[in-house]
Design a protein around this motif. Structure first.
Motif, mmCIF file in Angstrom:
data_model
loop_
_atom_site.group_PDB
_atom_site.id
_atom_site.type_symbol
_atom_site.label_atom_id
_atom_site.label_comp_id
_atom_site.label_asym_id
_atom_site.label_seq_id
_atom_site.Cartn_x
_atom_site.Cartn_y
_atom_site.Cartn_z
ATOM 1 N N ALA A 158 -6.290 1.953 14.538
ATOM 2 C CA ALA A 158 -7.187 2.141 13.407
ATOM 3 C C ALA A 158 -6.594 3.160 12.444
ATOM 4 C CB ALA A 158 -8.547 2.610 13.894
ATOM 5 N N GLY A 159 -6.667 2.870 11.163
ATOM 6 C CA GLY A 159 -6.151 3.782 10.158
ATOM 7 C C GLY A 159 -4.736 3.473 9.708
ATOM 8 N N LYS A 160 -4.063 2.529 10.344
ATOM 9 C CA LYS A 160 -2.703 2.172 9.940
ATOM 10 C C LYS A 160 -2.714 1.279 8.701
ATOM 11 C CE LYS A 160 -0.424 3.938 13.484
ATOM 12 N NZ LYS A 160 0.704 4.789 13.478
ATOM 13 N N ILE A 161 -3.843 0.628 8.435
ATOM 14 C CA ILE A 161 -4.023 -0.186 7.241
ATOM 15 C C ILE A 161 -5.204 0.393 6.476
ATOM 16 C CG2 ILE A 161 -4.619 -2.478 6.379
ATOM 17 C CD1 ILE A 161 -3.357 -3.687 8.797
ATOM 18 N N PRO A 162 -5.067 0.616 5.174
ATOM 19 C CA PRO A 162 -6.215 1.105 4.403
ATOM 20 C C PRO A 162 -7.394 0.135 4.519
ATOM 21 C CG PRO A 162 -4.203 1.293 3.120
ATOM 22 C CD PRO A 162 -3.855 0.536 4.355
ATOM 23 N N SER A 163 -8.599 0.676 4.500
ATOM 24 C CA SER A 163 -9.794 -0.141 4.739
ATOM 25 C C SER A 163 -9.959 -1.246 3.700
ATOM 26 C CB SER A 163 -11.038 0.740 4.787
ATOM 27 O OG SER A 163 -11.182 1.457 3.581
ATOM 28 N N GLU A 164 -9.537 -1.002 2.471
ATOM 29 C CA GLU A 164 -9.658 -2.031 1.434
ATOM 30 C C GLU A 164 -8.752 -3.225 1.741
ATOM 31 O OE1 GLU A 164 -10.555 1.989 -0.130
ATOM 32 O OE2 GLU A 164 -8.789 1.145 0.808
ATOM 33 N N TRP A 165 -7.518 -2.936 2.162
ATOM 34 C CA TRP A 165 -6.597 -4.010 2.521
ATOM 35 C C TRP A 165 -7.034 -4.699 3.806
ATOM 36 C CZ3 TRP A 165 -3.500 -6.532 -0.462
ATOM 37 C CH2 TRP A 165 -2.918 -5.916 -1.560
ATOM 38 N N ASP A 166 -7.598 -3.944 4.742
ATOM 39 C CA ASP A 166 -8.090 -4.534 5.977
ATOM 40 C C ASP A 166 -9.202 -5.543 5.681
ATOM 41 O OD1 ASP A 166 -8.157 -4.586 8.932
ATOM 42 O OD2 ASP A 166 -10.184 -3.798 8.620
ATOM 43 N N ALA A 167 -10.087 -5.199 4.750
ATOM 44 C CA ALA A 167 -11.155 -6.126 4.364
ATOM 45 C C ALA A 167 -10.572 -7.397 3.746
ATOM 46 C CB ALA A 167 -12.108 -5.441 3.386
ATOM 47 N N GLU A 193 2.786 -7.297 6.731
ATOM 48 C CA GLU A 193 4.089 -6.971 7.314
ATOM 49 C C GLU A 193 4.189 -5.452 7.341
ATOM 50 O OE1 GLU A 193 7.974 -8.147 5.518
ATOM 51 O OE2 GLU A 193 7.354 -10.122 6.246
ATOM 52 N N ALA A 194 4.222 -4.898 8.533
ATOM 53 C CA ALA A 194 4.188 -3.450 8.683
ATOM 54 C C ALA A 194 5.475 -2.808 8.180
ATOM 55 C CB ALA A 194 3.958 -3.084 10.138
ATOM 56 N N ALA A 195 5.337 -1.621 7.610
ATOM 57 C CA ALA A 195 6.499 -0.890 7.106
ATOM 58 C C ALA A 195 7.367 -0.401 8.251
ATOM 59 C CB ALA A 195 6.046 0.292 6.261
ATOM 60 N N ASN A 196 6.746 -0.057 9.377
ATOM 61 C CA ASN A 196 7.504 0.460 10.512
ATOM 62 C C ASN A 196 7.734 -0.624 11.567
ATOM 63 O OD1 ASN A 196 4.863 0.299 11.186
ATOM 64 N ND2 ASN A 196 4.627 2.432 11.756
ATOM 65 N N HIS A 197 7.542 -1.880 11.196
ATOM 66 C CA HIS A 197 7.830 -3.057 12.025
ATOM 67 C C HIS A 197 7.103 -3.032 13.363
ATOM 68 C CE1 HIS A 197 10.746 -4.130 9.015
ATOM 69 N NE2 HIS A 197 11.308 -2.942 9.144
ATOM 70 N N ASP A 248 0.842 -1.195 0.000
ATOM 71 C CA ASP A 248 0.000 0.000 0.000
ATOM 72 C C ASP A 248 0.879 1.248 0.000
ATOM 73 O OD1 ASP A 248 0.924 0.263 2.586
ATOM 74 O OD2 ASP A 248 -0.950 -0.326 3.523
ATOM 75 N N HIS A 249 0.244 2.420 0.006
ATOM 76 C CA HIS A 249 0.977 3.683 -0.049
ATOM 77 C C HIS A 249 1.750 3.961 1.234
ATOM 78 C CE1 HIS A 249 -2.828 4.721 1.873
ATOM 79 N NE2 HIS A 249 -2.210 5.757 2.402
ATOM 80 N N LEU A 250 1.447 3.234 2.323
ATOM 81 C CA LEU A 250 2.170 3.405 3.590
ATOM 82 C C LEU A 250 3.419 2.535 3.658
ATOM 83 C CD1 LEU A 250 -0.947 3.357 5.932
ATOM 84 C CD2 LEU A 250 0.342 5.354 5.168
#
Length: 167
Positions: free
Chosen positions: A61-70, A49-53, A22-24
């Protein structure tokens, strides 16, 4: 070939396929259903896998875009496409702009109504504590204690006749 994959899995862990980012900068993986080296079946999983580990429990909430969360939670079958992400982001920005415009318009109407006298202005009150507080209604709070300790006598209070006290 199957034995080779099992050997790789023993040393490298389960096979995971990169699905997208994603963009994050978060990376999304799909782990297909597979058998472990002991013969147990490992169910399919979707992993981020988080970008900031960050750990899983540190996410907000909001750390993952809602589309990817779904997609991660299995509420959608296919991962989101880049066009869908961009379209939804643009829509969210439009909603924010419209909300700001509506708030400014409402504020202007409210100001005009106050000036014309159509609506009474809200009264600004200053409450100095709660009614049960010792300093309620007093202009200043003092260091002096306020209590009934000087005139207190044990057993002087008797409950009313209709009390629910057991006898």
């Amino acid at each position: 070939m199957n034995k080779l994959r099992q050997l790789i899995q023993i040393f490298a862990g389960p096979v995971k396929h990169l699905i997208g980012t994603d963009h994050l900068g978060n990376k999304y993986y799909y782990v297909p259903r597979q058998k472990s080296w002991t013969g147990q079946t490992i169910r399919e999983r979707r992993i981020v896998e988080a970008a900031n580990h960050l750990e899983e429990y540190e996410y907000e909430a909001g750390k993952i875009p809602s589309e990817w969360d779904a997609w991660i939670r299995g509420r959608r079958e296919d991962p989101p496409a880049l066009e869908e992400l961009l379209r939804n982001e643009q829509y969210r920005n439009e909603i924010k702009i419209r909300a700001k415009q509506a708030e400014e318009k409402d504020s202007a109407i409210q100001t005009r109504e106050y000036e014309e006298g159509l609506v009474a202005k809200p009264v600004k009150t200053h409450i100095k504590g709660h009614a049960s507080a010792a300093y309620y209604g007093k202009e200043e709070i003092t260091e002096e204690p306020s209590s009934a300790a000087e005139g207190f006598q044990p057993g002087s209070w008797i409950p009313p006749n209709g009390s629910t006290q057991k006898r």
